[in-house]
Each structure stands twice: as structure tokens, then as C-alpha cells.
Write a protein that holds these residues in place. Structure first.
Motif, PDB file in Angstrom:
ATOM      1  N   ALA A  36     -51.599 -26.159  16.532  1.00  0.00           N
ATOM      2  CA  ALA A  36     -51.611 -25.442  17.809  1.00  0.00           C
ATOM      3  C   ALA A  36     -50.232 -25.612  18.441  1.00  0.00           C
ATOM      4  CB  ALA A  36     -52.690 -25.995  18.727  1.00  0.00           C
ATOM      5  N   THR A  37     -49.589 -24.504  18.770  1.00  0.00           N
ATOM      6  CA  THR A  37     -48.282 -24.543  19.418  1.00  0.00           C
ATOM      7  C   THR A  37     -48.319 -23.644  20.649  1.00  0.00           C
ATOM      8  OG1 THR A  37     -47.477 -22.746  17.995  1.00  0.00           O
ATOM      9  CG2 THR A  37     -47.002 -24.997  17.285  1.00  0.00           C
ATOM     10  N   GLY A  38     -47.603 -24.039  21.685  1.00  0.00           N
ATOM     11  CA  GLY A  38     -47.565 -23.248  22.899  1.00  0.00           C
ATOM     12  C   GLY A  38     -46.466 -23.712  23.821  1.00  0.00           C
TER      13      GLY A  38
ATOM     14  N   TRP B  61     -51.503 -26.220  30.571  1.00  0.00           N
ATOM     15  CA  TRP B  61     -52.272 -25.232  29.823  1.00  0.00           C
ATOM     16  C   TRP B  61     -51.500 -23.921  29.803  1.00  0.00           C
ATOM     17  CZ3 TRP B  61     -53.992 -20.950  32.585  1.00  0.00           C
ATOM     18  CH2 TRP B  61     -53.989 -21.076  33.964  1.00  0.00           C
ATOM     19  N   GLY B  62     -51.960 -23.005  28.976  1.00  0.00           N
ATOM     20  CA  GLY B  62     -51.330 -21.696  28.870  1.00  0.00           C
ATOM     21  C   GLY B  62     -51.659 -21.055  27.539  1.00  0.00           C
ATOM     22  N   ASP B  63     -50.883 -20.042  27.206  1.00  0.00           N
ATOM     23  CA  ASP B  63     -51.059 -19.361  25.927  1.00  0.00           C
ATOM     24  C   ASP B  63     -50.643 -20.287  24.786  1.00  0.00           C
ATOM     25  OD1 ASP B  63     -51.860 -17.045  27.233  1.00  0.00           O
ATOM     26  OD2 ASP B  63     -49.824 -16.210  27.260  1.00  0.00           O
ATOM     27  N   TYR B  64     -51.305 -20.108  23.647  1.00  0.00           N
ATOM     28  CA  TYR B  64     -50.954 -20.904  22.470  1.00  0.00           C
ATOM     29  C   TYR B  64     -51.290 -20.117  21.212  1.00  0.00           C
ATOM     30  CZ  TYR B  64     -55.964 -21.904  22.377  1.00  0.00           C
ATOM     31  OH  TYR B  64     -57.318 -21.783  22.349  1.00  0.00           O
ATOM     32  N   ASP B  65     -50.682 -20.529  20.129  1.00  0.00           N
ATOM     33  CA  ASP B  65     -50.990 -19.999  18.800  1.00  0.00           C
ATOM     34  C   ASP B  65     -51.753 -21.087  18.052  1.00  0.00           C
ATOM     35  OD1 ASP B  65     -49.628 -17.470  18.995  1.00  0.00           O
ATOM     36  OD2 ASP B  65     -47.748 -18.557  18.778  1.00  0.00           O
ATOM     37  N   LEU B  66     -52.795 -20.674  17.330  1.00  0.00           N
ATOM     38  CA  LEU B  66     -53.621 -21.621  16.596  1.00  0.00           C
ATOM     39  C   LEU B  66     -53.758 -21.144  15.152  1.00  0.00           C
ATOM     40  CD1 LEU B  66     -55.577 -24.094  16.621  1.00  0.00           C
ATOM     41  CD2 LEU B  66     -57.394 -22.470  17.214  1.00  0.00           C
ATOM     42  N   ILE B  67     -53.450 -22.034  14.215  1.00  0.00           N
ATOM     43  CA  ILE B  67     -53.611 -21.756  12.794  1.00  0.00           C
ATOM     44  C   ILE B  67     -54.532 -22.819  12.224  1.00  0.00           C
ATOM     45  CG2 ILE B  67     -52.484 -21.568  10.550  1.00  0.00           C
ATOM     46  CD1 ILE B  67     -49.908 -20.804  12.095  1.00  0.00           C
ATOM     47  N   VAL B  68     -55.626 -22.391  11.584  1.00  0.00           N
ATOM     48  CA  VAL B  68     -56.591 -23.297  10.975  1.00  0.00           C
ATOM     49  C   VAL B  68     -56.793 -22.863   9.527  1.00  0.00           C
ATOM     50  CG1 VAL B  68     -58.941 -24.192  11.046  1.00  0.00           C
ATOM     51  CG2 VAL B  68     -57.764 -23.629  13.178  1.00  0.00           C
ATOM     52  N   THR B  69     -56.635 -23.792   8.586  1.00  0.00           N
ATOM     53  CA  THR B  69     -56.892 -23.500   7.182  1.00  0.00           C
ATOM     54  C   THR B  69     -57.782 -24.584   6.605  1.00  0.00           C
ATOM     55  OG1 THR B  69     -54.919 -24.665   6.406  1.00  0.00           O
ATOM     56  CG2 THR B  69     -54.683 -22.306   6.853  1.00  0.00           C
ATOM     57  N   LEU B  70     -58.595 -24.178   5.636  1.00  0.00           N
ATOM     58  CA  LEU B  70     -59.465 -25.102   4.914  1.00  0.00           C
ATOM     59  C   LEU B  70     -59.321 -24.787   3.441  1.00  0.00           C
ATOM     60  CD1 LEU B  70     -61.715 -27.295   5.074  1.00  0.00           C
ATOM     61  CD2 LEU B  70     -63.344 -25.395   4.948  1.00  0.00           C
ATOM     62  N   GLN B  71     -58.933 -25.783   2.666  1.00  0.00           N
ATOM     63  CA  GLN B  71     -58.730 -25.577   1.230  1.00  0.00           C
ATOM     64  C   GLN B  71     -59.643 -26.480   0.442  1.00  0.00           C
ATOM     65  OE1 GLN B  71     -54.577 -26.372   0.745  1.00  0.00           O
ATOM     66  NE2 GLN B  71     -53.964 -24.420   1.599  1.00  0.00           N
TER      67      GLN B  71
END
Length: 88
Positions: free
Chosen positions: A27-29, A78-88
Motif C-alpha cells: 500500500a502506497t500513498g 489518511w488519503g488516497d492510496y494504491d493497493l497491490i495484493v498478490t497470492l502465489q
């Protein structure tokens, strides 16, 4: 670490199929997101993993239901954020 009261928290629910796998969350923001993983229910007392730098890297998770919370390190962080979730 735990969700901070007063600020807006965002929760995501997902299911991990058997036999489980390696979970990666980023999560980045504009603020410093905190990511919290809880198993089975959305209860901060049942934290599974927590990282105040916004990442869970190569974490093995077993099959089951999980909740992922994205929060800030303080009430007014708080604010806008980008979220990347991966499951391998």
C-alpha cells in the motif's frame, strides 16, 4: 500495531484457497499506510500480521478467510492510496 480510532479505515475481505500460498501486499500513498491482516473475522484483537510500513512480503497464509485493513499511523493520516495484493 492496530487500526487507529477516529480516522477512516478501509477493510477488504478475501478467501485463500487450499492449500494456501505466499501473500504480498503493498500500500502506497501520500500518507504512510499501515496494513493489518486479520483471519476469519474483522476484529483487531485477532490480528494475524501487521506492518506499519505498508507492506507484507512473502507471508505464507493458510487456506481460509481473511480481512485486510488499510489505515494510517495517526488519526489524521489518511488519503488516497494504491493497493497491490498478490497470492502465489
Amino acid at each position: 500495531c492496530s487500526p487507529q480510532s477516529g480516522g477512516p479505515d478501509v477493510f477488504y475481505r478475501f478467501d485463500v484457497p487450499a492449500p494456501g500460498g505466499m501473500l504480498n501486499v503493498t500500500a502506497t500513498g501520500a500518507f504512510e499506510p499501515v496494513v493489518i491482516l486479520m483471519k476469519d473475522n474483522c476484529d483487531a484483537n485477532d490480528q494475524f500480521l501487521c506492518n506499519p510500513d505498508g507492506q507484507l512480503v512473502n507471508q505464507y497464509v493458510q487456506a481460509g478467510s481473511y480481512w485486510l485493513a488499510v489505515d494510517g499511523p495517526a488519526e489524521k493520516a489518511w488519503g488516497d492510496y494504491d493497493l497491490i495484493v498478490t497470492l502465489q
